[in-house]
Structure formats: structure tokens, C-alpha cells
Design a protein around this motif. Structure first.
Motif, short mmCIF file in Angstrom:
data_model
loop_
_atom_site.label_atom_id
_atom_site.label_comp_id
_atom_site.label_asym_id
_atom_site.label_seq_id
_atom_site.Cartn_x
_atom_site.Cartn_y
_atom_site.Cartn_z
N TYR A 63 -24.91 -19.37 41.67
CA TYR A 63 -24.26 -18.40 42.55
C TYR A 63 -25.27 -17.65 43.42
O TYR A 63 -26.42 -17.44 43.03
N LYS B 143 -21.45 -21.49 45.51
CA LYS B 143 -20.60 -20.45 44.93
C LYS B 143 -21.16 -19.08 45.28
O LYS B 143 -22.37 -18.83 45.10
N PHE C 23 -16.98 -21.99 46.91
CA PHE C 23 -16.20 -21.02 46.14
C PHE C 23 -16.67 -19.63 46.53
O PHE C 23 -17.84 -19.29 46.37
N ASP D 298 -16.16 -18.40 39.20
CA ASP D 298 -15.27 -19.55 39.12
C ASP D 298 -14.77 -19.64 37.68
O ASP D 298 -15.58 -19.58 36.74
#
Length: 220
Positions: A10, A67, A101, A213
């Protein structure tokens, strides 16, 4: 708090107000994000600039990971007076791209990231306090950009209990040792006393985990 959580896949895009807490989480090993990017603190006052910086940092984030977690509140961090129906989620949705995401922390604002409404009410014990986090003191020239003493006098005296810093990282005591005059000046400018209350970082950790997520969230 689960120990098997990882943010390695991320990028965090956050309001600069949360730099102290996010740096602490990074230093203590909880937040192992690929990258942490920030917008300037205090952009809740200038939604157009917030949009501009958020777009820039989101595009930068996409270079590092698929992400992305946006660390912003949904109620008070973005208020567009000229277009009230335009929210921060509207802005974020316009930035979505296939294959990525992108989520946002589901809280009202930065204060809510650290302590819930119920937790703040328990701290207040019926008194009216103005709550802040370390970033509001450290970056006050951004948070209160354009404010003068008269504006402060219009806003802060209503908080009859004073001001409380929700300190989850041991910031206040160290800052008092190193920059006592700045705390006194800030309190004098507000016209109300400023004190700190030590709180846990568990809520903020959970806020970040809940924004992941679902496939990456640790099992209960």
C-alpha cells in the motif's frame, strides 16, 4: 491488535496534520507502507487546493503500489461551500482507475481517527472542550492560515472547558520541554488553556486496517 497485518503493498496518502502519528507508526514497525505521501496540513479551508494536492499525490502513489489508502475524514476535512454536494468521496471517485484499489479512512476528521465521539465525551465529562491532535499545534501556521486574533476570539471562547490535545505518541511533554513558549503562545492566542490527554493509538491502527482491501485484513 493483530500482529500479522502488513501495509507493504500500500501507499498511504494523508493530510499532513497526521504526520506525527503516521511517522510514529512507521518508526515502531506497525506501518510498513511502500510509501507515505502527504498533502499540506490545514487544507480543509481551501477545498480547491486540497483537490489539486490530493490528485497530485494520488497520481504519485500509483507509481509505487496498486493499493492506496487515503487518510482523510469524510465530514469536516473537505467542505466546498460553493458546491455543497461535492464531497471528498466525489473527488476520490473521480480519481479511481481500473486495476487500483483506492479507499478512504471512514471517520469524520483527524480527531475522530484518534478518539471516537464516545471516547471524547467520556474525556469531556459534560464540559465543552476543543479537541486537537499534535499536528494542530505543530503545523498551526497552516491549520489557521488567514486567522487573526479577532477570528480566534470569535471561535475559541465558546469552549468553556478549554482545549485538549489527544496525545497518542508522547508528543506534548516533549514539546513542552523543547518549545514551552510555543504552547503558551498558542494557548494565549486561542484565549483558552491547552492540556494533553494520553490516549491509545489502537483506534487509529484499526481505522487504517479497516481501510485495507478485505483480502488483506488480518483474520480475527
Amino acid at each position: 491488535m493483530s500482529k500479522d497485518v502488513s501495509f507493504q503493498d500500500y501507499v498511504i496518502v494523508a493530510c499532513g496534520t497526521m504526520i506525527p502519528e503516521l511517522n510514529y507508526l512507521k518508526a515502531t514497525g506497525f506501518l510498513d507502507a511502500a510509501k507515505i505521501l502527504y498533502t499540506t496540513p490545514g487544507l480543509h479551508q481551501t477545498p480547491n487546493e486540497l483537490e489539486k494536492q490530493l490528485l497530485k499525490q494520488l497520481n504519485e502513489a500509483k507509481k509505487y503500489a496498486k493499493k492506496i489508502i487515503i487518510v482523510y475524514g469524510g465530514t469536516y476535512c473537505y467542505i466546498n461551500i460553493k458546491n455543497p454536494t461535492r464531497t471528498i468521496d466525489t473527488v476520490i471517485n473521480e480519481m479511481r482507475e481500473e486495476g487500483y484499489f483506492i479507499s478512504r479512512t471512514i471517520v469524520h476528521n483527524c480527531i475522530d481517527m484518534i478518539a471516537s465521539v464516545d471516547e471524547r465525551e467520556e474525556i469531556a465529562q459534560g464540559s465543552k472542550f476543543w479537541f486537537c491532535t499534535p499536528g494542530w499545534l505543530k503545523y498551526r501556521e497552516h491549520e489557521f492560515k488567514g486567522w487573526d486574533k479577532a477570528t480566534a476570539n470569535e471561535n475559541f471562547p465558546q469552549y468553556s472547558g478549554g482545549a485538549i490535545m489527544l496525545d497518542s505518541i508522547g508528543f506534548f511533554d516533549q514539546y513542552m520541554e523543547e518549545h514551552p513558549e510555543e504552547i503558551l503562545d498558542f494557548s494565549d492566542w486561542m484565549g483558552i488553556p491547552l492540556e494533553a490527554r494520553n490516549v491509545s493509538l489502537d483506534r487509529f491502527k484499526n481505522v487504517l486496517i479497516n481501510a485495507m482491501d478485505p483480502a488483506d485484513k488480518p483474520r480475527e
